[in-house]
Design a protein around this motif. Structure first.
Motif, PDB file in Angstrom:
ATOM      1  N   PHE A  61       0.904  -1.120   0.121  1.00 26.15           N
ATOM      2  CA  PHE A  61      -0.068  -0.055  -0.019  1.00 26.15           C
ATOM      3  C   PHE A  61       0.683   1.109   0.115  1.00 26.15           C
ATOM      4  O   PHE A  61       2.108   1.310   0.460  1.00 26.15           O
ATOM      5  CB  PHE A  61      -1.014  -0.015   1.378  1.00 26.15           C
ATOM      6  CG  PHE A  61      -0.190   0.168   2.510  1.00 26.15           C
ATOM      7  CD1 PHE A  61       0.038   1.424   3.085  1.00 26.15           C
ATOM      8  CD2 PHE A  61       0.130  -0.811   3.406  1.00 26.15           C
ATOM      9  CE1 PHE A  61       0.704   1.770   4.243  1.00 26.15           C
ATOM     10  CE2 PHE A  61       1.039  -0.594   4.404  1.00 26.15           C
ATOM     11  CZ  PHE A  61       1.135   0.677   5.035  1.00 26.15           C
ATOM     12  N   ILE A  62       0.317   2.329  -0.562  1.00 21.91           N
ATOM     13  CA  ILE A  62       0.870   3.642  -0.364  1.00 21.91           C
ATOM     14  C   ILE A  62      -0.234   4.560   0.358  1.00 21.91           C
ATOM     15  O   ILE A  62      -1.300   4.393   0.082  1.00 21.91           O
ATOM     16  CB  ILE A  62       1.172   4.360  -1.501  1.00 21.91           C
ATOM     17  CG1 ILE A  62       1.807   3.320  -2.609  1.00 21.91           C
ATOM     18  CG2 ILE A  62       1.793   5.843  -1.311  1.00 21.91           C
ATOM     19  CD1 ILE A  62       2.469   3.949  -3.995  1.00 21.91           C
ATOM     20  N   CYS A  63       0.233   5.174   1.496  1.00 26.63           N
ATOM     21  CA  CYS A  63      -0.574   6.136   2.207  1.00 26.63           C
ATOM     22  C   CYS A  63      -0.081   7.455   2.244  1.00 26.63           C
ATOM     23  O   CYS A  63       1.058   7.719   2.530  1.00 26.63           O
ATOM     24  CB  CYS A  63      -0.711   5.564   3.709  1.00 26.63           C
ATOM     25  SG  CYS A  63      -1.585   6.744   4.897  1.00 26.63           S
ATOM     26  N   PHE A  64      -1.098   8.409   1.941  1.00 28.69           N
ATOM     27  CA  PHE A  64      -0.785   9.726   1.821  1.00 28.69           C
ATOM     28  C   PHE A  64      -1.654  10.260   2.990  1.00 28.69           C
ATOM     29  O   PHE A  64      -2.727  10.356   2.859  1.00 28.69           O
ATOM     30  CB  PHE A  64      -1.302  10.627   0.675  1.00 28.69           C
ATOM     31  CG  PHE A  64      -0.445  10.203  -0.578  1.00 28.69           C
ATOM     32  CD1 PHE A  64       0.952  10.595  -0.820  1.00 28.69           C
ATOM     33  CD2 PHE A  64      -0.690   9.178  -1.321  1.00 28.69           C
ATOM     34  CE1 PHE A  64       1.783  10.038  -1.958  1.00 28.69           C
ATOM     35  CE2 PHE A  64       0.044   8.682  -2.548  1.00 28.69           C
ATOM     36  CZ  PHE A  64       1.303   9.289  -2.827  1.00 28.69           C
ATOM     37  N   SER A  65      -0.951  10.673   4.033  1.00 31.20           N
ATOM     38  CA  SER A  65      -1.576  11.260   5.365  1.00 31.20           C
ATOM     39  C   SER A  65      -1.869  12.601   5.011  1.00 31.20           C
ATOM     40  O   SER A  65      -0.999  13.500   4.719  1.00 31.20           O
ATOM     41  CB  SER A  65      -0.617  11.006   6.671  1.00 31.20           C
ATOM     42  OG  SER A  65      -0.460   9.919   6.728  1.00 31.20           O
ATOM     43  N   MET A  72      -5.499   9.260   1.975  1.00 26.33           N
ATOM     44  CA  MET A  72      -5.734   8.365   0.730  1.00 26.33           C
ATOM     45  C   MET A  72      -4.806   7.368   0.672  1.00 26.33           C
ATOM     46  O   MET A  72      -3.643   7.612   1.180  1.00 26.33           O
ATOM     47  CB  MET A  72      -5.751   9.062  -0.322  1.00 26.33           C
ATOM     48  CG  MET A  72      -5.836   8.369  -1.901  1.00 26.33           C
ATOM     49  SD  MET A  72      -5.673   9.525  -3.148  1.00 26.33           S
ATOM     50  CE  MET A  72      -4.028   9.807  -3.556  1.00 26.33           C
ATOM     51  N   HIS A  92      -5.970   3.896  11.239  1.00 27.40           N
ATOM     52  CA  HIS A  92      -5.082   3.518   9.915  1.00 27.40           C
ATOM     53  C   HIS A  92      -4.864   2.068   9.869  1.00 27.40           C
ATOM     54  O   HIS A  92      -5.191   1.668   8.607  1.00 27.40           O
ATOM     55  CB  HIS A  92      -3.700   4.399  10.336  1.00 27.40           C
ATOM     56  CG  HIS A  92      -2.658   3.940   9.678  1.00 27.40           C
ATOM     57  ND1 HIS A  92      -2.603   4.382   8.260  1.00 27.40           N
ATOM     58  CD2 HIS A  92      -1.597   2.889   9.590  1.00 27.40           C
ATOM     59  CE1 HIS A  92      -1.409   3.675   7.760  1.00 27.40           C
ATOM     60  NE2 HIS A  92      -0.835   3.102   8.697  1.00 27.40           N
ATOM     61  N   ILE A  96      -6.518  -0.260   6.679  1.00 27.09           N
ATOM     62  CA  ILE A  96      -5.465  -1.034   5.875  1.00 27.09           C
ATOM     63  C   ILE A  96      -6.170  -2.488   5.752  1.00 27.09           C
ATOM     64  O   ILE A  96      -6.265  -3.031   4.702  1.00 27.09           O
ATOM     65  CB  ILE A  96      -4.073  -0.982   6.025  1.00 27.09           C
ATOM     66  CG1 ILE A  96      -3.623   0.464   5.870  1.00 27.09           C
ATOM     67  CG2 ILE A  96      -3.139  -1.985   5.456  1.00 27.09           C
ATOM     68  CD1 ILE A  96      -2.272   0.723   6.195  1.00 27.09           C
TER      69      ILE A  96
END
Lengths: 119, 170
Positions: A61-65, A72, A92, A96
């Motif tokens: 995954f990639i998480c943009f906090s 996102m 969070h 996920i």
């Protein structure tokens, strides 16, 4: 094999505020509750391809906090990329886990069929 | 705003505050409050000191439990501090820093309140965070929990001393 009609069910997960499915050529394949989906699809595609170049198929995954906590998350779905916006109050880790479980439930083959459906 | 300067102990890298009266001509003398080491820093070493402040910051992050390594990437200067495992050389890190900075900048154009980026890959988690306009920190941890703690560690370090990297502004 899963199709886009299966993916759109992600909107039914209570912690999901919105989603966008981006095709390998950077196009918006399906979305719900995101603004400027074509712009976002382009950004997601660039970030996804960049990350794949060093993470390869192991990418989880990639998480943009974000400060407003509506972060996102990007998840690989075959050759597609699924961008999911988290609701503010969702946690969070749990978020996920929920999304990966949802995808694991759906994904049996790496390619998506192209039944387009926009939200 | 205080006149005290922030300096890092050459022995243990702990942050210390130095009052103006501890400066003599071109030297700063102080005893580290953490380890008691007697430091003497010449002001002509300012360049080295600037680099050291980022190095100390990165070293602190890299020494956090479950952290594999960390580096600082400047958009114009490239890698300016690194504590990373051997297999990655400086050109690998620079390429990685470039890719990660592109990602976070691209997404910042859409989400103006973007704080940081986290990437999950098998056995590793990567945290990417801008700590200045053109300076980002990249930390690699073994666990997701450690990565989330790192974000808080970075915030705490900057909150405790917002000017700790001031001299590294481009």
């Amino acid at each position: 094999m899963i199709c886009i009609d299966d993916i759109v069910e992600i909107a039914d997960i209570p912690d999901v505020a919105g989603y966008i499915l981006v095709s390998p050529d950077g196009k918006n394949a399906a979305h719900n509750a995101v603004t400027e989906p074509e712009v976002l699809a382009h950004i997601i595609s660039a970030c996804f391809q960049n990350t794949l170049s060093f993470a390869g198929s192991g990418l989880k995954f990639i998480c943009f906090s974000r400060k407003n906590n509506q972060s996102m998350y990007l998840f690989p779905v075959g050759r597609y990329c699924l961008g999911v916006i988290k609701k503010t109050q969702a946690q969070h880790h749990a978020f996920i886990k929920q999304i990966i479980e949802f995808l694991n439930h759906l994904v049996t083959h790496s390619d998506l069929t192209s039944n387009r459906r926009n939200g | 705003m205080t006149d005290k300067a922030i300096v890092f102990c050459e022995e243990c890298s702990q942050k210390n505050q130095v009052a103006p009266d501890q400066r003599e001509d071109e030297k700063i003398r102080f005893v580290c409050l953490s380890c008691g080491f007697h430091n003497v820093i010449t002001l002509s070493d300012k360049k080295r000191e600037e680099s050291d402040s980022v190095h100390s910051f990165v070293r602190k992050l890299a020494s956090t439990r479950h952290v594999v390594g960390a580096f600082a990437f400047h958009l114009k200067k490239g890698i300016i501090a690194s504590v990373m495992p051997e297999p990655l050389n400086s050109s690998d890190l620079a390429a990685l820093g470039e890719l990660l900075s592109r990602n976070i900048l691209a997404c910042s154009a859409y989400f103006i309140d973007l704080e940081q980026m986290m990437i999950g890959i098998p056995q590793r988690h990567i945290l990417v965070k801008f700590i200045q306009t053109e300076l980002l920190i990249v930390c690699i941890s073994r666990t997701q929990t450690a990565m989330e703690k790192l974000a808080a560690v970075i915030d705490d370090l900057l909150l405790a001393d917002p000017g700790c990297l001031e001299e590294n502004r481009p």
